[in-house]
Design a protein around this motif. Structure first.
Motif, mmCIF file in Angstrom:
data_model
loop_
_atom_site.group_PDB
_atom_site.id
_atom_site.type_symbol
_atom_site.label_atom_id
_atom_site.label_comp_id
_atom_site.label_asym_id
_atom_site.label_seq_id
_atom_site.Cartn_x
_atom_site.Cartn_y
_atom_site.Cartn_z
ATOM 1 N N VAL A 56 -11.422 11.807 -3.211
ATOM 2 C CA VAL A 56 -10.375 10.972 -2.653
ATOM 3 C C VAL A 56 -10.223 11.293 -1.168
ATOM 4 O O VAL A 56 -10.174 12.450 -0.772
ATOM 5 N N ASN A 57 -10.166 10.269 -0.340
ATOM 6 C CA ASN A 57 -9.970 10.443 1.098
ATOM 7 C C ASN A 57 -8.478 10.613 1.361
ATOM 8 O O ASN A 57 -7.704 9.681 1.176
ATOM 9 N N PRO A 58 -8.048 11.788 1.820
ATOM 10 C CA PRO A 58 -6.619 12.005 2.038
ATOM 11 C C PRO A 58 -6.088 11.230 3.243
ATOM 12 O O PRO A 58 -4.890 11.029 3.360
ATOM 13 N N ASN A 59 -6.969 10.780 4.125
ATOM 14 C CA ASN A 59 -6.536 10.056 5.312
ATOM 15 C C ASN A 59 -6.381 8.564 5.077
ATOM 16 O O ASN A 59 -5.890 7.856 5.931
ATOM 17 N N ARG A 60 -6.808 8.108 3.939
ATOM 18 C CA ARG A 60 -6.738 6.675 3.653
ATOM 19 C C ARG A 60 -5.308 6.297 3.320
ATOM 20 O O ARG A 60 -4.651 6.935 2.512
ATOM 21 N N LEU A 61 -4.823 5.257 3.969
ATOM 22 C CA LEU A 61 -3.469 4.786 3.717
ATOM 23 C C LEU A 61 -3.536 3.554 2.835
ATOM 24 O O LEU A 61 -4.413 2.710 2.986
ATOM 25 N N ALA A 62 -2.621 3.470 1.935
ATOM 26 C CA ALA A 62 -2.567 2.290 1.085
ATOM 27 C C ALA A 62 -2.054 1.128 1.932
ATOM 28 O O ALA A 62 -1.170 1.286 2.769
ATOM 29 N N MET A 63 -2.632 -0.036 1.735
ATOM 30 C CA MET A 63 -2.210 -1.203 2.492
ATOM 31 C C MET A 63 -0.831 -1.648 2.027
ATOM 32 O O MET A 63 -0.589 -1.805 0.835
ATOM 33 N N LYS A 64 0.042 -1.837 2.986
ATOM 34 C CA LYS A 64 1.380 -2.304 2.664
ATOM 35 C C LYS A 64 1.420 -3.809 2.889
ATOM 36 O O LYS A 64 0.879 -4.307 3.872
ATOM 37 N N SER A 65 2.049 -4.497 2.011
ATOM 38 C CA SER A 65 2.183 -5.930 2.213
ATOM 39 C C SER A 65 3.344 -6.147 3.174
ATOM 40 O O SER A 65 4.421 -5.590 3.022
ATOM 41 N N MET A 66 3.084 -6.943 4.206
ATOM 42 C CA MET A 66 4.110 -7.177 5.212
ATOM 43 C C MET A 66 4.802 -8.495 4.941
ATOM 44 O O MET A 66 4.199 -9.458 4.503
ATOM 45 N N LYS A 67 6.059 -8.506 5.249
ATOM 46 C CA LYS A 67 6.839 -9.725 5.117
ATOM 47 C C LYS A 67 6.926 -10.387 6.487
ATOM 48 O O LYS A 67 6.767 -9.736 7.524
#
Length: 151
Positions: A56-67
């Motif tokens: 698992v890449n610890p630097n990877r951020l989950a994509m947040k859905s923007m409003k």
């Protein structure tokens, strides 16, 4: 008919080779496997992450859905951005004070320029006085030459 034939000494000798798979059939099987993997639910990724935490890449951020309302919302600026903004504002303030002549550097520059102007004015006055003296001398010589001719 084969049953009636005499049995050969080597049983593999008369046997036909197994039918080879064509390249097309192999590609079709590969595509079918890929489709099956694609159709599988996305939960497989989560299971893989849980199974092997080393990959698992610890630097990877989950994509947040923007409003849409979040687009124009003010965001918190980073330290670097804030420092750049403060630096630019300080430079702008300094330049404004510089133009008004309120900084030490501006005062020194204005004093130096005033001194240069005075020196230039004095040099101009000296040149003007020399030119006037020369003109008066030439006029006196002409007058003396005229008196000599008259006599």
């Amino acid at each position: 008919e084969e049953d009636n034939a005499p049995a050969p000494s080597n049983p593999n000798r008369n046997r036909a080779p197994p039918p080879a798979k064509s390249a097309l059939a192999t590609k079709d099987e590969g595509k079918a496997k890929k489709k099956a993997q694609v159709k599988a639910p996305k939960d497989d990724d989560a299971e893989e992450e849980e199974e092997d935490p080393d990959l698992v890449n610890p630097n990877r951020l989950a994509m947040k859905s923007m409003k849409i309302s979040d687009i124009n919302a003010p965001r918190q600026v980073s330290r670097r951005e804030r420092e750049q903004k403060e630096k630019a504002e300080a430079k702008e303030r300094y330049m404004k004070l510089q133009q008004q002549g309120k900084t030490d550097q501006a005062k020194a520059d204005l004093a130096r320029l005033a001194k240069i102007r005075e020196e230039r004015a004095a040099a101009q006055a000296k040149r003007q006085a020399e030119a006037d003296a020369k003109a008066a001398e030439i006029a006196a010589q002409k007058e003396a030459a005229r008196k000599k001719r008259a006599t």
